[in-house]
Design an enzyme around this catalytic site. Structure first.
Site, short mmCIF file in Angstrom:
data_model
loop_
_atom_site.label_atom_id
_atom_site.label_comp_id
_atom_site.label_asym_id
_atom_site.label_seq_id
_atom_site.Cartn_x
_atom_site.Cartn_y
_atom_site.Cartn_z
N CYS A 197 -16.27 -9.57 5.54
CA CYS A 197 -15.63 -8.30 5.20
C CYS A 197 -14.43 -8.55 4.30
O CYS A 197 -13.61 -9.43 4.60
CB CYS A 197 -15.16 -7.59 6.45
N CYS A 251 0.26 4.90 6.96
CA CYS A 251 -0.35 4.70 8.29
C CYS A 251 0.68 4.02 9.21
O CYS A 251 1.13 2.91 8.92
CB CYS A 251 -1.62 3.87 8.17
N CYS A 271 0.84 -1.20 0.00
CA CYS A 271 0.00 0.00 0.00
C CYS A 271 0.88 1.25 0.00
O CYS A 271 1.85 1.34 0.75
CB CYS A 271 -0.91 -0.01 1.24
N ARG A 321 -17.69 -2.95 17.86
CA ARG A 321 -16.92 -4.16 17.58
C ARG A 321 -15.58 -4.15 18.29
O ARG A 321 -14.80 -3.22 18.18
CB ARG A 321 -16.69 -4.34 16.08
N CYS A 339 -19.37 1.59 8.63
CA CYS A 339 -18.57 0.95 9.69
C CYS A 339 -17.37 1.86 9.90
O CYS A 339 -16.54 2.01 8.99
CB CYS A 339 -18.14 -0.44 9.25
N CYS A 343 0.58 0.29 10.30
CA CYS A 343 0.14 -0.74 9.36
C CYS A 343 1.28 -1.52 8.70
O CYS A 343 2.13 -0.95 8.02
CB CYS A 343 -0.71 -0.09 8.27
N CYS A 392 -19.31 -6.64 3.52
CA CYS A 392 -18.64 -5.42 3.95
C CYS A 392 -17.34 -5.33 3.16
O CYS A 392 -16.74 -6.36 2.83
CB CYS A 392 -18.35 -5.49 5.45
S1 SF4 Z 1 -4.16 1.06 6.92
FE1 SF4 Z 1 -2.52 0.04 5.73
S2 SF4 Z 1 -3.57 -0.79 3.95
FE2 SF4 Z 1 -4.93 0.76 4.84
S3 SF4 Z 1 -4.41 2.67 3.80
FE3 SF4 Z 1 -3.14 2.63 5.65
S4 SF4 Z 1 -1.19 1.67 4.95
FE4 SF4 Z 1 -2.76 1.21 3.40
#
Ligand code: SF4
Length: 317
Positions: free
Chosen positions: A99, A59, A55, A262, A190, A62, A130
């Site tokens: 999901c 974040c 990705c 949740r 959600c 993540c 979902c």
């Molecule tokens: S949480 Fe992870 S998968 Fe989702 S947008 Fe952020 S970096 Fe990408």
């Protein structure tokens, strides 16, 4: 009962809930929970990563961000048949909602064609559907709705002030815009966040205040405890006190009495007793299955045993 459902919560009111004596907070949350739900029922969802890793977003929590070295390999979108096999297995294991998560900043239109086909077929199995695919345009949300999507997950993660410490590649407002598109398309929302990322209690109050002033409230509010993954910027952050996690669940329950709250990521590191307190505080949904995207989740077997010990049963669709 109408006065329980409010969209004019102030930050000060939410902060005051966090500061209640623990027993008082749990009593209030439990009382509201019983007013709106059967407190013996827990909604069961299963989450499948249909497109893992690689990705472009940053974040900080993540392991799927391409920016961090976490050992998660970037994969392609799963083929339809493989997704359906997983959905059938989830249904057999007792899940009522399936999901599908993809590690994208936003879906490309051709990817959305594939996801729409998945939504149609999973729904045909008799499961609620979902998806969590990143940011959506209004048009994309409408396409998902036409395919039969029931819920779209898009989290706010934390308070508006702390958000910049966690993500720089998309703004809080962009997240709110996606939630608006989902809502306008008639898909249930959600939306929740993550605690234990080094935020202050004030930030937890800011998250809940933002969620609780959405009108209508999100139908589903996932509260995640950070799963600390080595290689991510938050890999070494101190673990949250389980009682502070329970408080967050209770405040979410009081502020959004009709929403399903949740108990999401982070259950693997939580004791059975802490999870029991979460249910007492008004959590009434869990993710089932051995994996939550790329991080471990308690085995379905253990979950079933815990639910039996607590006298809980799966909520029917
Ligand atoms: S949480 Fe992870 S998968 Fe989702 S947008 Fe952020 S970096 Fe990408």
């Amino acid at each position: 009962m109408a006065e329980d459902i409010r969209h004019d919560w102030t930050r000060a009111e939410i902060r005051a809930l966090f500061q209640l004596p623990f027993g008082e907070l749990i009593f209030r949350a439990q009382s509201l929970h019983r007013r709106y739900f059967d407190a013996r029922e827990v909604q069961i969802s299963t989450l499948l990563s249909i497109k893992t890793g690689g990705c472009p977003e940053d974040c900080a929590y993540c392991p799927q961000s391409a920016r961090y070295d976490t050992g998660v390999r970037a994969e392609r979108l799963m083929p339809l048949n493989a997704v359906l096999d997983e959905a059938r297995a989830a249904k057999e294991a007792g899940a009522s909602r399936f999901c599908m998560g993809a590690a994208w900043r936003e879906p490309k239109d051709r990817d959305l064609d594939s996801v729409c086909a998945m939504v149609e077929e999973v729904k045909a199995l008799g499961l609620e559907t979902c998806a969590t695919l990143g940011m959506l345009t209004q048009n994309q949300a409408q396409r998902l709705k036409r395919a039969g999507l029931d819920f779209y997950n898009h989290n706010l993660d934390t308070s508006p002030e702390f958000y910049g410490e966690i993500i720089s590649t998309r703004s809080y407002q962009e997240r709110l815009d996606t939630l608006g598109h989902v809502r306008a398309a008639g898909i249930a929302v959600c939306c929740g966040g993550i605690v234990g990322m080094g935020e202050a209690e004030e930030d937890r109050a800011g998250l809940i205040a933002t969620l609780a002033t959405l009108d209508p409230h999100p139908e589903s509010v996932p509260i995640n405890a950070l799963v600390r993954v080595a290689g991510t910027p938050l890999g070494e952050v101190a673990a949250i006190d389980p009682l502070d996690f329970v408080r967050t669940i209770a405040v979410a329950r009081i502020a959004m009495p009709r929403s399903v709250v949740r108990l999401s990521a982070g259950r693997e590191e939580m004791s059975d007793e802490a999870q029991a307190l979460c249910f007492l505080a008004g959590a009434n949904s869990i993710f089932y299955g051995p994996k939550l995207l790329t991080t471990p989740n308690p085995e379905a077997e253990h979950d079933r045993a815990l639910m039996t010990r607590l006298g809980l049963r799966p909520m029917a669709v």
